[in-house]
Structure formats: C-alpha cells, structure tokens
Design a protein around this motif. Sequence first.
Motif: not given
Lengths: 65, 377
Positions: B92-112, B189-193
């Motif tokens: 666990a991490d309950t002391s969250i620094a300003a720049g922290e982030v955890l996310k799921i990214d699904y990336k898509i090409e522009g041509q699609d 993107t899903f931001f989780l933290h």
Amino acid sequence: MIYGVGYTHSGVDFYKRVDDDGKTRVFCVAKHPPFQDWLRSNKDNLPNDIQAKVDDGMLTIEDAD
Amino acid sequence: MTKAAELAKMGEVLTNSQIGGRRNMIINGACQVAQRGTSSTGLGGSAPGYTTVDRWQMSVGATSAGRFSTAQVAVTDLPGFANAFHLDCTTADTSIAAGEVLKIDYKIEGQDLQQLKKGTSDAEKVTVSFYMKTNKAFTFMCELDDRDNNRVNTQQFTTTTSWTRHVLTFAGDTTGTLNDDNALSIAVTFFLHAGSDFTGGTYSANTWQSRQSSDNMRAVGIGSFFDSTDNDIKITGLQMEVGSQATPFEHRSFGEELALCQRYYYRTPRYINSGIGANESIATGNMDGSTVGAFLIRFPQLMRDAPTAFEQSGTASHYSVRVTSDANGTSVPTSGDFMSDSAFVNLTASGAGFTSGDGAFLRVENTSAFLAWSAEL
C-alpha cells in the motif's frame, strides 16, 4: 534495472536492459519507448557508457509524448 | 425503455454503421491473449509497461511505494467472458506524492481512428464500455488522451463488488485532427491512483480540453488503488466504438485476436500445441564462422513498424545451435536487422566443431526460453 550499451548490428547501436538479478533480458534500439522513459527519468545520473553516447550525439533523449 | 425509445436507439445504431463490420476498435478487449505470460509480480518500482495481457499497458509516474501484480485470470461469474485483466495491490501507499500516478493505457494508431472524424465539424461521438469488478467501491477516471494534439476528455465512473458494465460516451471533438499514420494518436486511459499533479484541477466531465500547460484535471476526485493491500481490480470486455450507443461486446476468435496482437508484439514459442518443450527448433539458418549461428525469423504478422526491442530469457544455456548435434549458447542470443516482417538472431555456441556455412537450427533447451520482438506504441 539499469540500461547499458549492448552491441552494434549492421551499424545500429543496441542497448541492454540489465535486470535486478543481473540478467540481460532485453536489447533495444534508441527509440524504444521504455528506454526513452528510463533515459528521461535518469537523465541527470546516467551510467558512463550511456552518457558517453549522449555526449557524442549518438543517443538522443526524446521529449515525452 | 419504451418501444419508441428502443426504435430510436436502433435507428442511431444503424445510422452510425454500428451493425455489420468490425465495431470494436480495441484489440484483445476480452483479455484472451497473454503472450508475455499469465502473471507478473513486484510491479510499480519503475515503468511496468506491458506485463501480461497483450495491449494492456501499465504506467506509473513518480516513484511510489505502492506495488502491485497483474495477471490474466479466469472469469467464472460473468457470462460470455472467460478471461479478465487482474490488478492486485501488494504494497500500500497512502502518502501520495504530487507526481504519482498509476494507470492502464490502451494505445491506438492514428490510421485506425480516422472514422472518428476528429478535428472536423462532423466529429463523431465515441462510446467506451467495459466490465469492471473491484473489492470495494472506487471512483476512477476514464480518459481519451489525444496525443497528437495534447487534448484530453475525462469521465469518472464508480465501481462495485459485482461485475458492472460501465458505458461512457465521449463528445466528438471538432478540434485537432488525428494523424493518419502508424504512430500513437489516442490512448484510452484508466486512472487508478494519482497525486495532486493529476488531481489538483477542476473536473469537467466529458469536455475536451488542452493539457498543454497542466495535467491537473485528468484524475480529479478518484480513489486510490494503493490505499490498501486488500484492493484488487478485474476488468474485461473493453470496447470502443463510434456513436453514442454501447452495442453488445464484439467477441472475436482467439486466432483473430492473437494475430491482431502480433502486430505489436511477437513471442515464440508461445501457444504451442503441447506447451513449450525442450529441444524445440524455432528457426533455421547457417553457421557464420565456427561459433556463431545466424538465423532469420519471419514474423507471422506484419508488425506495426520495425521492432524497437528484442527479448529473451536471459540465460545463454536455454538456447542451442544444432548442426548434427546441439551446442548450448555461451552468451544470450542477440538480434538485429529489424524489419516489420523479420529479424535476424545470432547465437554464439562454441566448442562443437562447426564449420562456417553449415546449415543450422536454432533451438530452445528450456521451458523458460523464448524470443520476442516488440513494436508497441
């Protein structure tokens, strides 16, 4: 995990990712996104061999997306 | 829903061409393919990237004490789905620094993504739908992140302890066209933290806005996946489609999904009929001198671009060169001449009396051995 200079193949520089257990499991070219992320995160404290590539203009640290 | 409303909904679906053809812009939305393996632990200390399920990328920002694992898990309580992407908080991490982030990214090409007509007066609405189940109620953020124009659109959603289909329709964006190429244009993107660098601004639901000067509006009001080691998330059935209606999830065969995933990542051996065995030949080539075997690998799919990375198990003896007998590698295999359809692999194996020009096989000698190439976005 740390990156270092790996090998050259057909004139292309490959960099190696050395994992915490000392094993090299990944070789990559300069523009590999995770390598570039690592370069940006560690740009002020790069290993000597990587820093030398940057200083020689052989390796560019790209801006983030 | 009244009959009239149902007819209106059907009319819109027909108008948007959502019936017939391929609706879902997401590859591996049902989490069927996991070329890299089915579990990965100890994540979070550095950028984890792609860990288990293909195409689902984990990203972190500033260093967090939080650690997690990911897995492709079997689903038994969501009819129609057999697999999900699972995240489990292990530190666990309950002391969250300003720049922290955890996310799921699904990336898509522009041509699609050209069918979105983004950046035009005819810009289409986009509907993102997915099934999520968590150990407790969380508010998370789903975002469309236009990397070509540095514009984002965010929508909160709240999870439950049961599988829930979340449906989020995003407004069309008349600003910022997407490049018609094979590079990253939009990430789902899903931001989780997240720390204050991502949460300190003002939440404007379903509004396209520039992130040129700040990211502080991207995860406003979300909970934290790292607030307890009890936390876990399961997600599957991710779909992104043109229009304002979420149609039923578009199931595709495993073979189709694997082929689509191999545009971005190819690993061999994987999904072999009897599992991965020792003494399996995976490429042919010849001896280049008396100690180095040179082998051509043809990828089963044309990759998005020339790969940017080559992966192997990290142990030289997992690989061998065979002419008339096997000789184990003395250093790990290397690869080069990256093309979108092929690459060369070299393996040094000394002491076997090979002659330059001999025909040779590249073999794996251990169930942990593999070769892989990445052309991920």
